[in-house]
Motif scaffolding. Structure first.
Motif, PDB file in Angstrom:
ATOM      1  N   PHE A   1      -0.840 -23.709 -12.436  1.00 30.38           N
ATOM      2  CA  PHE A   1      -0.648 -22.723 -12.759  1.00 30.38           C
ATOM      3  C   PHE A   1      -0.908 -21.453 -13.590  1.00 30.38           C
ATOM      4  O   PHE A   1      -0.688 -20.110 -13.915  1.00 30.38           O
ATOM      5  N   TYR A   2      -0.849 -22.355 -14.736  1.00 29.77           N
ATOM      6  CA  TYR A   2      -1.155 -21.262 -16.400  1.00 29.77           C
ATOM      7  C   TYR A   2      -2.970 -21.567 -16.388  1.00 29.77           C
ATOM      8  O   TYR A   2      -3.391 -21.050 -17.301  1.00 29.77           O
ATOM      9  N   ASN A   3      -4.231 -22.082 -15.481  1.00 31.51           N
ATOM     10  CA  ASN A   3      -4.904 -22.765 -15.272  1.00 31.51           C
ATOM     11  C   ASN A   3      -5.876 -23.553 -16.637  1.00 31.51           C
ATOM     12  O   ASN A   3      -6.554 -23.065 -17.784  1.00 31.51           O
ATOM     13  N   MET A   4      -4.933 -24.211 -17.317  1.00 27.53           N
ATOM     14  CA  MET A   4      -5.298 -25.063 -18.894  1.00 27.53           C
ATOM     15  C   MET A   4      -4.457 -25.700 -19.134  1.00 27.53           C
ATOM     16  O   MET A   4      -3.976 -26.443 -17.989  1.00 27.53           O
ATOM     17  N   HIS A   5      -4.536 -26.914 -19.855  1.00 33.03           N
ATOM     18  CA  HIS A   5      -4.410 -28.570 -19.647  1.00 33.03           C
ATOM     19  C   HIS A   5      -3.199 -28.302 -20.689  1.00 33.03           C
ATOM     20  O   HIS A   5      -3.146 -27.446 -21.160  1.00 33.03           O
ATOM     21  N   PRO A   6      -1.642 -28.934 -19.921  1.00 34.29           N
ATOM     22  CA  PRO A   6      -1.421 -28.606 -21.018  1.00 34.29           C
ATOM     23  C   PRO A   6      -1.223 -29.085 -22.402  1.00 34.29           C
ATOM     24  O   PRO A   6      -1.779 -29.926 -22.912  1.00 34.29           O
ATOM     25  N   SER A   7      -0.543 -28.299 -22.688  1.00 36.46           N
ATOM     26  CA  SER A   7      -0.073 -28.556 -24.781  1.00 36.46           C
ATOM     27  C   SER A   7       0.859 -28.865 -25.106  1.00 36.46           C
ATOM     28  O   SER A   7       1.691 -27.972 -25.207  1.00 36.46           O
ATOM     29  N   PRO A   8       0.646 -29.992 -26.512  1.00 36.99           N
ATOM     30  CA  PRO A   8       1.908 -31.045 -26.179  1.00 36.99           C
ATOM     31  C   PRO A   8       3.050 -30.127 -26.623  1.00 36.99           C
ATOM     32  O   PRO A   8       4.436 -30.128 -26.719  1.00 36.99           O
ATOM     33  N   SER A   9       2.235 -28.861 -27.809  1.00 32.14           N
ATOM     34  CA  SER A   9       3.430 -28.063 -29.042  1.00 32.14           C
ATOM     35  C   SER A   9       3.877 -27.070 -28.273  1.00 32.14           C
ATOM     36  O   SER A   9       5.119 -26.558 -28.468  1.00 32.14           O
ATOM     37  N   HIS A  10       3.654 -26.438 -26.862  1.00 28.61           N
ATOM     38  CA  HIS A  10       3.399 -25.425 -26.226  1.00 28.61           C
ATOM     39  C   HIS A  10       4.032 -25.322 -24.717  1.00 28.61           C
ATOM     40  O   HIS A  10       3.882 -24.192 -23.806  1.00 28.61           O
ATOM     41  N   LEU A  11       4.873 -27.110 -24.287  1.00 27.78           N
ATOM     42  CA  LEU A  11       4.661 -26.663 -22.987  1.00 27.78           C
ATOM     43  C   LEU A  11       5.720 -26.068 -22.437  1.00 27.78           C
ATOM     44  O   LEU A  11       5.899 -25.841 -21.586  1.00 27.78           O
ATOM     45  N   LYS A  12       7.017 -26.048 -23.184  1.00 22.03           N
ATOM     46  CA  LYS A  12       7.994 -24.529 -22.593  1.00 22.03           C
ATOM     47  C   LYS A  12       7.292 -23.502 -22.693  1.00 22.03           C
ATOM     48  O   LYS A  12       7.443 -22.342 -21.780  1.00 22.03           O
ATOM     49  N   TYR A  13       6.648 -23.099 -23.445  1.00 28.63           N
ATOM     50  CA  TYR A  13       6.157 -21.839 -23.627  1.00 28.63           C
ATOM     51  C   TYR A  13       4.989 -21.385 -21.688  1.00 28.63           C
ATOM     52  O   TYR A  13       5.139 -20.317 -21.382  1.00 28.63           O
ATOM     53  N   GLN A  14       3.862 -22.389 -21.662  1.00 29.67           N
ATOM     54  CA  GLN A  14       3.413 -22.936 -20.731  1.00 29.67           C
ATOM     55  C   GLN A  14       4.630 -22.832 -19.788  1.00 29.67           C
ATOM     56  O   GLN A  14       3.993 -22.005 -18.262  1.00 29.67           O
ATOM     57  N   MET A  15       5.050 -24.196 -19.300  1.00 27.52           N
ATOM     58  CA  MET A  15       6.625 -23.654 -18.488  1.00 27.52           C
ATOM     59  C   MET A  15       7.024 -22.490 -18.615  1.00 27.52           C
ATOM     60  O   MET A  15       7.464 -22.031 -16.792  1.00 27.52           O
ATOM     61  N   ASN A  16       7.550 -21.896 -19.298  1.00 24.99           N
ATOM     62  CA  ASN A  16       8.052 -20.574 -18.346  1.00 24.99           C
ATOM     63  C   ASN A  16       7.328 -19.028 -18.187  1.00 24.99           C
ATOM     64  O   ASN A  16       7.445 -18.006 -17.550  1.00 24.99           O
ATOM     65  N   ALA A  17       5.778 -19.345 -19.061  1.00 22.29           N
ATOM     66  CA  ALA A  17       4.648 -18.886 -17.923  1.00 22.29           C
ATOM     67  C   ALA A  17       4.653 -18.670 -16.630  1.00 22.29           C
ATOM     68  O   ALA A  17       4.487 -17.744 -16.034  1.00 22.29           O
ATOM     69  N   ILE A  18       4.425 -20.087 -15.796  1.00 20.58           N
ATOM     70  CA  ILE A  18       4.087 -20.211 -14.544  1.00 20.58           C
ATOM     71  C   ILE A  18       5.351 -19.547 -14.420  1.00 20.58           C
ATOM     72  O   ILE A  18       5.422 -19.871 -12.811  1.00 20.58           O
ATOM     73  N   ARG A  19       6.661 -20.065 -14.491  1.00 21.30           N
ATOM     74  CA  ARG A  19       7.946 -19.308 -13.509  1.00 21.30           C
ATOM     75  C   ARG A  19       7.638 -18.294 -12.761  1.00 21.30           C
ATOM     76  O   ARG A  19       8.389 -18.078 -12.210  1.00 21.30           O
ATOM     77  N   ASN A  20       6.661 -17.423 -13.286  1.00 19.50           N
ATOM     78  CA  ASN A  20       6.899 -15.959 -13.198  1.00 19.50           C
ATOM     79  C   ASN A  20       5.931 -16.674 -11.858  1.00 19.50           C
ATOM     80  O   ASN A  20       5.035 -14.756 -11.605  1.00 19.50           O
ATOM     81  N   TYR A  21       4.799 -16.867 -11.637  1.00 15.85           N
ATOM     82  CA  TYR A  21       3.745 -17.398 -10.895  1.00 15.85           C
ATOM     83  C   TYR A  21       4.054 -16.724  -9.537  1.00 15.85           C
ATOM     84  O   TYR A  21       3.585 -15.844  -8.656  1.00 15.85           O
ATOM     85  N   SER A  22       5.338 -17.247  -8.892  1.00 13.45           N
ATOM     86  CA  SER A  22       6.027 -16.399  -7.666  1.00 13.45           C
ATOM     87  C   SER A  22       7.474 -17.349  -7.706  1.00 13.45           C
ATOM     88  O   SER A  22       7.778 -18.511  -7.790  1.00 13.45           O
ATOM     89  N   PRO A  23       8.211 -17.090  -6.570  1.00 17.35           N
ATOM     90  CA  PRO A  23       9.754 -17.967  -6.756  1.00 17.35           C
ATOM     91  C   PRO A  23       9.160 -19.241  -5.794  1.00 17.35           C
ATOM     92  O   PRO A  23      10.096 -19.752  -6.686  1.00 17.35           O
TER      93      PRO A  23
END
Length: 312
Positions: free
Chosen positions: A169-191
């Motif tokens: 849902f972020y359409n990118m590979h996970p980045s070890p230093s930015h997992l919280k940022y990526q995790m919060n970004a996909i929270r807005n994808y859908s309920p």
């Protein structure tokens, strides 16, 4: 990004790799949020038909250039495009001798290959996860894993599930230093996706992240690595990032970085068995009863099965 800020890197590469093409990948390309502690990930592609063994021997190098941490990765042209270790979607050209020499642009081809095969690789990861879940569940049911080992494998599966959600849902590979940022970004994808992210966060027990758990984890990791053949440069970079997050009270970021570091070590089963208690201490794992372990495993399996069923 202002390419002027890369001048010292480009000058360095022109001096030490004058005949090689090189690019910048990772968060420093602007493809993801980057922090002051983030390194500059640089791929240098061998322009000659050198012995591949030599290239592999020099494959990874990390050092300081002015205020920048450079991580230089050397690759031979052979099998570069289809190399599964490299999954970048964006890059910035640093030195481009292929333009001067009128030769094939391997980086452009690699980027296209990665984008074309991203969904296929993600589906394979989904299938692998389902198989791992099934295997761990059977071992727990048959009492082949004790409580400590079961809790460790569940924690790793939960972290793996988070990485899969980011890929999907972020359409990118996970980045070890930015997992919280990526995790919060996909929270807005859908309920529904928010529910899954929150569920995995609960299983990872991220709410327990604090200065005490991070400090204990770091001490335990350093002790563990004394018994493991780990790249000293990688350890130094890890410690630098961990300290960056800790001094800024970014404890969830630090916790996820620790999980990612342990995951990337790809420890063997024997190693996990021998150092299980220490690994559990590093990941701040709270042992869970058998019935709870199975319930959480079933939840993770059903989530992934739903993604496979709907052909994500």
């Amino acid at each position: 990004m202002n390419t002027g800020s890369l001048d010292d890197i480009i000058n360095y590469l022109n001096i030490y790799y004058p005949e090689n093409e090189s690019i910048l990948i990772g968060c420093r390309t602007g493809s993801c949020k980057c922090y002051e502690c983030c390194e500059y990930d640089i791929i240098v592609l061998d322009s000659k038909n050198e012995d591949i063994k030599v290239i592999k021997k020099l494959k990874y190098n990390l050092f300081q250039l002015n205020e920048k941490k450079l991580k230089i990765m050397l690759y031979n042209k052979e099998n570069f495009v289809k190399n599964t270790e490299l999954n970048f979607h964006e890059y910035i050209n640093l030195t481009n001798s292929f333009l001067k020499n009128n030769v094939k642009d391997y980086f452009k081809e690699k980027k296209y290959y990665n984008q074309k095969n991203f969904r296929i690789l993600t589906k394979r990861k989904l299938a692998r996860f389902a198989l791992d879940c099934t295997s761990i569940r059977k071992q727990i049911l048959n009492d082949l894993l004790n409580q400590n080992l079961s809790s460790f494998y569940l924690k790793m599966l939960s972290f793996n599930a988070l990485e899969i959600l980011i890929q999907l849902f972020y359409n990118m590979h996970p980045s070890p230093s930015h997992l919280k940022y990526q995790m919060n970004a996909i929270r807005n994808y859908s309920p529904k996706i928010k529910y899954y992210v929150d569920l995995v966060s609960e299983y990872l027990e991220l709410e327990r992240s604090n200065i005490s758990t991070i400090n204990r984890s770091e001490k335990s990791i350093l002790f563990l690595l004394e018994h493991n053949d780990c790249n000293n440069l990688e350890i130094d970079l890890f410690k630098s990032k961990l300290n960056f997050f800790r001094t800024r009270s970014m404890y969830v970021d630090a916790n996820l970085l620790i999980h990612s570091f342990i995951r990337r070590q790809d420890f063997s089963k024997n190693y996990i068995n021998n150092y299980n208690k220490l690994l559990n201490f590093i990941l701040d794992i709270q042992n869970k009863e058998k019935i709870k372990l199975l319930k959480e495993l079933d939840s993770l399996f059903n989530m992934i099965k739903n993604f496979i069923k709907n052909s994500y």
